[in-house]
Design an enzyme around this catalytic site. Structure first.
Site, PDB file in Angstrom:
ATOM      1  N   CYS A   1      20.469  76.718  14.878  1.00 28.56           N
ATOM      2  CA  CYS A   1      21.369  75.685  14.370  1.00 28.56           C
ATOM      3  C   CYS A   1      21.746  74.800  15.553  1.00 28.56           C
ATOM      4  CB  CYS A   1      22.590  76.381  13.767  1.00 28.56           C
ATOM      5  SG  CYS A   1      23.875  75.253  13.302  1.00 28.56           S
TER       6      CYS A   1
ATOM      7  N   GLU B   1      27.029  72.915  21.405  1.00 28.18           N
ATOM      8  CA  GLU B   1      26.591  74.289  21.209  1.00 28.18           C
ATOM      9  C   GLU B   1      25.473  74.389  20.180  1.00 28.18           C
ATOM     10  OE1 GLU B   1      30.515  75.510  20.209  1.00 28.18           O
ATOM     11  OE2 GLU B   1      30.012  75.575  18.088  1.00 28.18           O
TER      12      GLU B   1
ATOM     13  N   CYS C   1      31.428  76.044  13.189  1.00 26.82           N
ATOM     14  CA  CYS C   1      30.941  75.152  14.241  1.00 26.82           C
ATOM     15  C   CYS C   1      32.141  74.618  15.021  1.00 26.82           C
ATOM     16  CB  CYS C   1      30.075  74.030  13.675  1.00 26.82           C
ATOM     17  SG  CYS C   1      30.955  72.738  12.822  1.00 26.82           S
TER      18      CYS C   1
ATOM     19  N   CYS D   1      32.775  65.021  16.316  1.00 27.80           N
ATOM     20  CA  CYS D   1      32.345  64.411  15.057  1.00 27.80           C
ATOM     21  C   CYS D   1      33.458  63.501  14.562  1.00 27.80           C
ATOM     22  CB  CYS D   1      32.054  65.490  14.011  1.00 27.80           C
ATOM     23  SG  CYS D   1      31.499  64.808  12.432  1.00 27.80           S
TER      24      CYS D   1
ATOM     25  N   CYS E   1      36.858  72.154   9.363  1.00 28.20           N
ATOM     26  CA  CYS E   1      35.917  72.225  10.484  1.00 28.20           C
ATOM     27  C   CYS E   1      36.635  71.960  11.798  1.00 28.20           C
ATOM     28  CB  CYS E   1      34.823  71.192  10.270  1.00 28.20           C
ATOM     29  SG  CYS E   1      33.767  70.968  11.695  1.00 28.20           S
TER      30      CYS E   1
ATOM     31  N   CYS F   1      36.358  66.602   8.708  1.00 26.70           N
ATOM     32  CA  CYS F   1      36.513  67.523   7.565  1.00 26.70           C
ATOM     33  C   CYS F   1      37.602  68.549   7.896  1.00 26.70           C
ATOM     34  CB  CYS F   1      35.206  68.238   7.263  1.00 26.70           C
ATOM     35  SG  CYS F   1      33.857  67.102   6.917  1.00 26.70           S
TER      36      CYS F   1
HETATM   37  S1  SF4 Z   1      31.821  69.720   8.873  1.00 23.98           S
HETATM   38 FE1  SF4 Z   1      32.571  69.179  10.922  1.00 23.98          FE
HETATM   39  S2  SF4 Z   1      30.767  68.518  12.048  1.00 23.98           S
HETATM   40 FE2  SF4 Z   1      30.228  68.504   9.866  1.00 23.98          FE
HETATM   41  S3  SF4 Z   1      30.682  66.384   9.189  1.00 23.98           S
HETATM   42 FE3  SF4 Z   1      32.543  67.566   8.793  1.00 23.98          FE
HETATM   43  S4  SF4 Z   1      33.785  67.296  10.658  1.00 23.98           S
HETATM   44 FE4  SF4 Z   1      31.689  66.663  11.147  1.00 23.98          FE
END
Ligand code: SF4
Length: 349
Positions: free
Chosen positions: A108, A94, A333, A115, A122, A119
């Site tokens: 963005c 996206e 995100c 990923c 996220c 995190c």
């Molecule tokens: S915030 Fe989300 S997309 Fe960004 S590095 Fe951490 S896990 Fe990956």
């Protein structure tokens, strides 16, 4: 069908020149083709009317030009638009168009499907890493959004850790910077990293771009919890890499700080943040955590945000409070992807 052919959108300007010289063509042909692809949005060689018919036929035998259309677009009341793209293998990524003042817009974009960094704040992190995006899949997000109006700035802050896909992200930057293509200056493009230190150093050596660091904590104990990457590259190493990152005059490193209620929003945190950033030309973006389904984390109290920001401003730091735009359309995100994939099972690859 197209797999044995070269997607010209995967080629940096240098690689395009090399490809064309393999066909016995001069450098100015690359400039013509870049203009057709990126300035006029052409995806068929037939439309490149200043190239001879024979050359166009030769190109179409060896190359093609990919394009992406959003499968889903969500519009928010504040003008934010979120696009979901389905890729050739059925995966989805996206992009978000964020309106800025006076008709400007920032896009963005994503650099990976999912990923690997996990995190805890996220949603993308919960999917794990599916794969890296090709350069073409990165620039095609920009091409698609530009069909709806100009994009002034680009930020690599969508799905994925851009430095975990370093080669393709650098290639995409070279394409975005191409004079005869989009011609974005490096000051108009920002890359956000969670703090992959060796790749940060390599990025600084190889290409100019604004750097944003997703910081979100002021002690290793808290950052280890929020961002597992901190166990590999703790704050001291991350800050050393920031201090050494090459900056143009007046350029600053942006530090993203997602404020999470009761986790990182105290005055003691603000005090540690001032110390951490000492000697770095820094700008701090304070972003309230956007609460979402499936996360136990909470947004900060508005008074805590104000007190935190005031503490920084009083110490002559640049600290900007960012509203999370697009609150009503899955702003963090990965949320749009999360929602779509709950509604319909992923297509078989
Ligand atoms: S915030 Fe989300 S997309 Fe960004 S590095 Fe951490 S896990 Fe990956």
């Amino acid at each position: 069908m197209t797999n044995h052919k070269t997607d010209l959108k995967n080629l940096t300007p240098d690689a395009l020149r090399e490809f064309l010289s393999g066909l016995g063509k001069e450098d100015f042909r690359a400039r013509q083709i870049l203009r057709w692809i990126y300035q006029r949005g052409v995806t068929s060689f037939d439309e490149m009317t200043d190239l001879s018919k024979d050359f166009r036929r030769e190109l179409s035998e060896r190359a093609w030009i990919s394009s992406m259309q959003p499968e889903l677009t969500e519009a928010s009341g504040d003008g934010t638009r979120k696009y979901l793209f389905r890729l050739e293998d059925g995966q989805t990524v996206e992009s978000v168009r964020i309106p800025m003042e006076s008709e400007r817009a920032t896009l963005c974009i994503s650099s990976q499907v999912g990923c690997a960094l996990g995190c805890s704040f996220c949603l993308t992190g919960t999917f794990g890493l599916m794969r890296n995006l090709e350069p073409a899949e990165i620039v095609n997000q920009v091409c698609a959004a530009m069909r709806e109006g100009p994009i002034n700035n680009i930020v690599f802050m969508g799905m994925g850790e851009p430095l975990h896909n370093l080669e393709n992200v650098i290639a995409a930057l070279e394409i975005l910077y191409a004079r005869d293509g989009f011609d974005y200056g490096p000051r108009r493009v920002t890359l956000s990293t969670a703090g992959l230190v060796p790749e940060m150093r390599e990025l600084g050596r190889r290409i100019r771009v604004n750097l944003a660091v997703s910081l979100n904590a002021t002690s290793d104990a808290v950052r280890n919890q929020l961002m597992p990457v901190n166990r590999r590259f703790p704050l001291a190493e991350l800050m050393a890499a920031c201090r050494e990152f090459p900056l143009a005059p007046r350029q600053r490193i942006t530090f993203e700080y997602i404020m999470i209620g009761g986790v990182n929003d105290s005055i003691a945190d603000a005090r540690r943040l001032v110390k951490l950033l000492h000697g770095i030309r820094a700008k701090v973006n304070l972003i309230p955590f956007n609460e979402h389904e499936g996360s136990a984390l909470r947004g900060p109290a508005p008074e805590a945000m104000t007190a935190f920001q005031t503490y920084l401003l009083d110490r002559d730091m640049v600290a900007i409070r960012r509203a999370s735009k697009g609150q009503d359309i899955s702003a963090a995100c990965g949320q749009l992807k999360g929602r779509l994939e709950r509604q319909q099972p992923a297509l078989p690859a």
